[in-house]
Design an enzyme around this catalytic site. Structure first.
Site, short mmCIF file in Angstrom:
data_model
loop_
_atom_site.label_atom_id
_atom_site.label_comp_id
_atom_site.label_asym_id
_atom_site.label_seq_id
_atom_site.Cartn_x
_atom_site.Cartn_y
_atom_site.Cartn_z
N SER A 1 0.78 -1.10 0.23
CA SER A 1 -0.02 -0.05 -0.38
C SER A 1 1.10 1.30 0.35
CB SER A 1 -0.88 -0.17 1.35
OG SER A 1 -1.57 1.48 1.28
N LEU B 1 -2.26 2.35 -4.51
CA LEU B 1 -2.63 3.48 -4.41
C LEU B 1 -3.43 4.01 -3.69
CD1 LEU B 1 -1.40 4.27 -7.76
CD2 LEU B 1 0.60 3.73 -6.41
N LYS B 2 -3.20 4.84 -2.08
CA LYS B 2 -3.87 5.55 -1.49
C LYS B 2 -4.57 6.75 -2.32
CE LYS B 2 -3.92 3.47 2.18
NZ LYS B 2 -5.27 2.81 2.37
N ASN C 1 -10.35 5.60 1.06
CA ASN C 1 -10.36 5.52 2.78
C ASN C 1 -11.44 6.84 2.92
OD1 ASN C 1 -7.28 4.99 3.06
ND2 ASN C 1 -8.53 3.76 4.07
C1 NPQ Z 1 -6.36 0.49 4.46
N1 NPQ Z 1 -4.23 0.54 5.64
O1 NPQ Z 1 -6.55 -0.15 3.97
C2 NPQ Z 1 -5.71 0.95 5.95
C3 NPQ Z 1 -5.57 2.16 6.23
C4 NPQ Z 1 -4.64 2.70 6.99
C5 NPQ Z 1 -1.76 -0.60 4.80
O2 NPQ Z 1 -3.44 0.81 3.48
C6 NPQ Z 1 -2.57 3.54 11.13
C7 NPQ Z 1 -3.67 2.55 12.10
C8 NPQ Z 1 -1.79 3.71 10.11
C9 NPQ Z 1 -4.24 2.34 11.02
C10 NPQ Z 1 -2.76 4.13 8.16
C11 NPQ Z 1 -3.35 0.46 4.15
C12 NPQ Z 1 -3.05 3.30 9.83
C13 NPQ Z 1 -4.24 2.62 10.18
C14 NPQ Z 1 -3.87 3.82 6.85
C15 NPQ Z 1 -4.56 2.18 8.59
O3 NPQ Z 1 -7.17 1.65 4.52
MG MG Z 2 -8.04 0.24 2.96
#
Ligand code: NPQ
Ligand code: MG
Length: 371
Positions: free
Chosen positions: A139, A166-167, A195
């Site tokens: 990610s 990609l975010k 998100n």
């Molecule tokens: C997601 N994770 O899939 C999450 C979001 C996320 C790896 O993209 C601290 C605690 C920071 C939880 C950042 C990835 C974070 C978190 C991102 C969760 O949406």
């Molecule tokens: Mg997510």
């Protein structure tokens, strides 16, 4: 046999680089750990669980301090009242308490780890998985420029990751996604995660992502907007995947039924535990919905557990289980999760299959409560 919760421990680990999502930037991570003990015929075995709640209530309503408080004052006392507590009982005992799935999941996880270790069984063995490794995706956060993002993605491809996520957020979507598709070519699997940063009014804009041949668009709309996701799924050709919206077996079942969830991201913490995650996997498999395992910047504890879960047959898509060093220069386990030829090994040791580096764990401990 009976299990008890013995300790809550908060640690703080710096991230190797800032991780920016539509809900904020993270430069270090506070993580709450749980230690449990089981007693079998006078022999005591300990186990650990990891709570995936973030430092602040921005991904979901839970956060480290809130999770520690509800564990200490509400959840642990309820578990302590149960005679002969086992991991299979934890979710049922805690069911009358509303919400707090990440806190509940961490408690169940610690008990399950201790129980499995005491029986000399691995979590992978309990699940009956046959795969010995799983493909590893990464990610990639929002960057300050497209050039910086391109450098980051190129580095991750060199590391061997077989899928890029990609975010995205409004103002950081079509341009960076198009640039990365051009950089990596048509053959590398690519997906995006918003998100919850968009609204129903962004439908026409989000449809423009269709031209980049993405595996999926993850959680574009708010957590409670299932109908909006269903409408978007009808409007766009790229499959819609839910993350934040999937909080229980019922929410997953309903989202699938109304066409809001064409792909499911399963995160054990978000659904109240590894046992609930397995049940959701089973449901998705029955319904023909592909699933993959999400990530919450876990230490080697959660990463090991996720690697075993993601070896179940229904996990047909590459998850966000990357190497420990993707986020942390040093992990709290003796054998950090590694990516070899784009894959992570399924742990085979007892419990969730990790061993703690106790000296380093003490070094990074910021608070400790003995129960
Ligand atoms: C997601 N994770 O899939 C999450 C979001 C996320 C790896 O993209 C601290 C605690 C920071 C939880 C950042 C990835 C974070 C978190 C991102 C969760 O949406
Ligand atoms: Mg997510």
């Amino acid at each position: 046999m009976t299990a008890v919760i013995r300790e809550l421990r908060e640690i703080r680990l710096p991230l190797v680089s800032p991780f920016q999502t539509s809900f904020g930037v993270q430069t270090s991570r506070r993580i709450l750990l749980v230690r449990a003990e089981v007693d079998v015929d006078g022999v005591t075995t300990e186990g650990w669980g990891e709570c995936v709640a973030g430092d602040e209530p921005t991904y979901s309503a839970e956060y480290v301090d809130g999770a520690a408080l509800v564990m200490r004052t509400v959840l642990i006392p309820r578990l302590a009242d149960v005679v002969d507590l086992t991991a299979a009982d934890v979710a049922t005992v805690l069911e009358p308490v509303r919400g707090h799935p990440m806190a509940k999941a961490a408690l169940e996880m610690a008990v399950l780890d201790a129980e499995l270790r005491s029986a000399g069984q691995s979590f992978a063995g309990l699940l009956g998985v046959t795969r010995d490794r799983i493909p590893s995706g990464v990610s990639v956060g929002i960057h300050e420029s497209v050039a910086a993002l391109e450098r980051a993605v190129a580095g991750y491809l060199e590391d061997g990751y077989v899928r890029i996520k990609l975010k995205i957020e409004p103002g950081w979507d079509l341009e960076p996604v198009g640039a990365i598709r051009r950089l990596i070519g048509p053959g590398v699997p690519l997906q995006v995660d918003a998100n919850t940063a968009y609204t129903r009014d962004d439908t026409e804009h989000l449809r423009r992502l269709d031209e980049f041949d993405l595996l999926l668009i993850e959680q574009p709309l708010p957590e409670d907007d299932l109908l909006g996701h269903a409408a978007l799924a009808r409007a766009a050709t790229t499959p819609i995947c839910l993350d934040e919206s999937l909080v229980s077996l019922t929410s997953v079942s309903d989202a699938i039924e109304i066409g809001a969830c064409e792909v499911a991201n399963i995160k054990p913490g978000r659904v109240g535990g590894y046992l609930a995650a397995v049940a959701i996997h089973d449901l998705c498999r029955q319904r023909g919905v592909p699933v993959w395992c999400g990530g919450m910047l876990e230490t080697g504890i959660g990463r090991a557990a996720n690697a075993a879960l993601a070896a179940l047959d229904g996990f047909t898509m590459t998850g966000d289980i990357s190497a420990s060093r993707r986020f942390y220069a040093r992990d709290i386990v003796t054998a950090p999760i590694d990516v070899v030829d784009g894959h992570v090994a399924v742990p085979v040791g007892p419990g969730f299959g990790f061993e703690l580096d106790l000296a380093f764990l003490d070094e990074v401990t910021t608070a400790r409560i003995e129960v």
